[in-house]
Design a protein around this motif. Structure first.
Motif, PDB file in Angstrom:
ATOM      1  N   LEU A 120     -53.385  16.610 -52.207  1.00 24.61           N
ATOM      2  CA  LEU A 120     -53.751  15.666 -51.919  1.00 24.61           C
ATOM      3  C   LEU A 120     -55.747  15.776 -51.707  1.00 24.61           C
ATOM      4  N   VAL A 121     -56.443  15.504 -52.071  1.00 24.97           N
ATOM      5  CA  VAL A 121     -58.074  16.189 -51.672  1.00 24.97           C
ATOM      6  C   VAL A 121     -58.494  14.998 -50.794  1.00 24.97           C
ATOM      7  N   SER A 122     -59.605  15.776 -49.871  1.00 26.99           N
ATOM      8  CA  SER A 122     -60.332  14.451 -49.053  1.00 26.99           C
ATOM      9  C   SER A 122     -61.919  15.119 -48.669  1.00 26.99           C
ATOM     10  N   GLY A 123     -61.958  13.795 -48.420  1.00 28.78           N
ATOM     11  CA  GLY A 123     -63.419  13.972 -48.093  1.00 28.78           C
ATOM     12  C   GLY A 123     -64.334  13.893 -47.296  1.00 28.78           C
ATOM     13  N   GLY A 124     -65.214  14.073 -46.505  1.00 29.94           N
ATOM     14  CA  GLY A 124     -65.936  13.686 -45.644  1.00 29.94           C
ATOM     15  C   GLY A 124     -67.206  13.806 -44.807  1.00 29.94           C
ATOM     16  N   LEU A 125     -67.145  12.918 -43.605  1.00 33.95           N
ATOM     17  CA  LEU A 125     -68.766  12.491 -43.723  1.00 33.95           C
ATOM     18  C   LEU A 125     -69.517  14.103 -42.846  1.00 33.95           C
ATOM     19  N   ASP A 126     -68.310  14.972 -42.834  1.00 35.58           N
ATOM     20  CA  ASP A 126     -69.288  16.234 -42.062  1.00 35.58           C
ATOM     21  C   ASP A 126     -69.784  17.299 -43.969  1.00 35.58           C
ATOM     22  N   GLY A 127     -69.142  16.861 -45.610  1.00 35.35           N
ATOM     23  CA  GLY A 127     -69.801  16.498 -46.598  1.00 35.35           C
ATOM     24  C   GLY A 127     -69.115  17.937 -47.252  1.00 35.35           C
ATOM     25  N   CYS A 128     -67.812  17.467 -46.774  1.00 30.58           N
ATOM     26  CA  CYS A 128     -66.882  18.516 -47.098  1.00 30.58           C
ATOM     27  C   CYS A 128     -64.966  17.547 -47.966  1.00 30.58           C
ATOM     28  N   VAL A 129     -64.865  18.383 -49.054  1.00 30.79           N
ATOM     29  CA  VAL A 129     -63.793  18.401 -49.511  1.00 30.79           C
ATOM     30  C   VAL A 129     -63.411  19.008 -49.552  1.00 30.79           C
ATOM     31  N   CYS A 130     -61.744  18.856 -48.726  1.00 29.74           N
ATOM     32  CA  CYS A 130     -60.616  19.841 -48.993  1.00 29.74           C
ATOM     33  C   CYS A 130     -59.796  19.697 -50.473  1.00 29.74           C
ATOM     34  N   VAL A 131     -59.197  20.453 -50.823  1.00 24.06           N
ATOM     35  CA  VAL A 131     -57.895  20.222 -51.616  1.00 24.06           C
ATOM     36  C   VAL A 131     -56.955  20.899 -50.284  1.00 24.06           C
ATOM     37  N   TRP A 132     -55.784  19.934 -50.863  1.00 26.50           N
ATOM     38  CA  TRP A 132     -54.370  20.202 -49.883  1.00 26.50           C
ATOM     39  C   TRP A 132     -52.886  20.639 -50.984  1.00 26.50           C
ATOM     40  N   ASP A 133     -51.908  21.350 -50.125  1.00 24.39           N
ATOM     41  CA  ASP A 133     -50.904  21.564 -51.034  1.00 24.39           C
ATOM     42  C   ASP A 133     -50.070  20.804 -50.706  1.00 24.39           C
ATOM     43  N   LEU A 134     -49.733  19.408 -51.147  1.00 23.87           N
ATOM     44  CA  LEU A 134     -48.605  19.370 -50.097  1.00 23.87           C
ATOM     45  C   LEU A 134     -46.812  19.495 -49.755  1.00 23.87           C
ATOM     46  N   GLN A 135     -47.131  20.439 -51.079  1.00 22.77           N
ATOM     47  CA  GLN A 135     -45.336  20.760 -51.194  1.00 22.77           C
ATOM     48  C   GLN A 135     -45.323  22.293 -50.391  1.00 22.77           C
ATOM     49  N   LYS A 136     -46.642  22.956 -50.058  1.00 24.42           N
ATOM     50  CA  LYS A 136     -46.670  24.388 -49.511  1.00 24.42           C
ATOM     51  C   LYS A 136     -47.164  24.091 -48.383  1.00 24.42           C
ATOM     52  N   HIS A 149     -61.721  18.683 -41.710  1.00 26.31           N
ATOM     53  CA  HIS A 149     -62.976  18.141 -41.958  1.00 26.31           C
ATOM     54  C   HIS A 149     -63.409  18.154 -40.108  1.00 26.31           C
ATOM     55  N   LYS A 150     -65.062  18.323 -40.179  1.00 27.12           N
ATOM     56  CA  LYS A 150     -65.460  18.681 -38.042  1.00 27.12           C
ATOM     57  C   LYS A 150     -65.744  16.913 -38.273  1.00 27.12           C
ATOM     58  N   GLY A 151     -65.314  16.138 -38.948  1.00 29.18           N
ATOM     59  CA  GLY A 151     -66.051  14.505 -38.321  1.00 29.18           C
ATOM     60  C   GLY A 151     -64.505  13.643 -39.482  1.00 29.18           C
ATOM     61  N   GLU A 152     -64.920  12.841 -39.477  1.00 28.51           N
ATOM     62  CA  GLU A 152     -64.307  10.929 -40.498  1.00 28.51           C
ATOM     63  C   GLU A 152     -64.138  11.607 -41.646  1.00 28.51           C
ATOM     64  N   VAL A 153     -62.400  11.115 -41.891  1.00 22.80           N
ATOM     65  CA  VAL A 153     -61.904  11.411 -43.365  1.00 22.80           C
ATOM     66  C   VAL A 153     -62.032  10.318 -43.867  1.00 22.80           C
ATOM     67  N   GLN A 213     -60.548   9.757 -37.545  1.00 23.04           N
ATOM     68  CA  GLN A 213     -62.647  10.696 -36.966  1.00 23.04           C
ATOM     69  C   GLN A 213     -62.584  11.335 -36.445  1.00 23.04           C
ATOM     70  N   LYS A 214     -61.548  12.561 -36.259  1.00 25.94           N
ATOM     71  CA  LYS A 214     -61.802  13.606 -35.537  1.00 25.94           C
ATOM     72  C   LYS A 214     -61.436  14.260 -36.923  1.00 25.94           C
ATOM     73  N   GLY A 215     -61.079  14.476 -38.039  1.00 24.59           N
ATOM     74  CA  GLY A 215     -61.061  15.149 -38.912  1.00 24.59           C
ATOM     75  C   GLY A 215     -59.719  15.903 -39.198  1.00 24.59           C
ATOM     76  N   GLY A 216     -58.842  14.815 -38.887  1.00 20.53           N
ATOM     77  CA  GLY A 216     -57.036  15.415 -39.000  1.00 20.53           C
ATOM     78  C   GLY A 216     -56.500  14.584 -40.016  1.00 20.53           C
ATOM     79  N   ILE A 217     -55.337  14.735 -41.051  1.00 22.04           N
ATOM     80  CA  ILE A 217     -55.140  14.340 -41.973  1.00 22.04           C
ATOM     81  C   ILE A 217     -53.335  14.168 -41.345  1.00 22.04           C
ATOM     82  N   VAL A 218     -52.694  12.687 -41.706  1.00 20.27           N
ATOM     83  CA  VAL A 218     -51.269  12.893 -41.680  1.00 20.27           C
ATOM     84  C   VAL A 218     -50.781  11.971 -42.270  1.00 20.27           C
ATOM     85  N   ALA A 219     -49.672  12.656 -43.141  1.00 17.11           N
ATOM     86  CA  ALA A 219     -48.990  11.824 -43.585  1.00 17.11           C
ATOM     87  C   ALA A 219     -47.331  12.050 -44.248  1.00 17.11           C
ATOM     88  N   SER A 220     -46.606  10.242 -44.243  1.00 18.48           N
ATOM     89  CA  SER A 220     -45.475   9.808 -43.196  1.00 18.48           C
ATOM     90  C   SER A 220     -44.435   9.425 -44.461  1.00 18.48           C
TER      91      SER A 220
END
Length: 123
Positions: free
Chosen positions: A68-84, A46-50, A24-31
């Protein structure tokens, strides 16, 4: 773009065995699905819920690394490189992002069909 990820290294094979969770606070964790340990942690982006995420395998990625591509209630799409373990980009939309789709490339579809054909005795 900016990071925020952890610093341990992961192989592409290990990255394929991750379960990603958005918060909800915009963080992402991959386990890891193997041992449950957190492998990648993005504290911001993200500045709000993913609300949604999509995994992009290296063969479909323009960077040739797992994304990993993520979208959120803040109206943003983030692109994450999981290797780097880094954010590659952040894109603003005009409304909350509730779903994402990453189209398959023709090459990755051909590879998958070839593998299925070999498994059925074809070739």
């Amino acid at each position: 773009a900016g990071g925020g990820g952890s610093s341990s290294s992961s192989s592409t094979r290990d990255i394929a065995l991750l379960l990603a969770r958005g918060y909800q606070k915009g963080g992402i964790v991959a386990s890891s699905l193997l041992d449950g340990n957190d492998q990648v942690r993005f504290e911001y982006g993200h500045k709000g819920e993913v609300t949604c995420m999509v995994a992009v395998p290296p063969e479909q990625s323009p960077t040739k690394t797992p994304l990993l591509v993520s979208g959120g209630l803040d109206g943003c799409v983030c692109v994450w490189d999981l290797q780097k373990k880094d954010r590659l980009g952040r894109f603003r939309c005009r409304s909350p992002v509730l779903s994402l789709h990453w189209p398959q490339t023709a090459e990755s579809t051909r590879r998958r069909r070839r593998r299925k054909g070999k498994g059925r005795g074809g070739g």
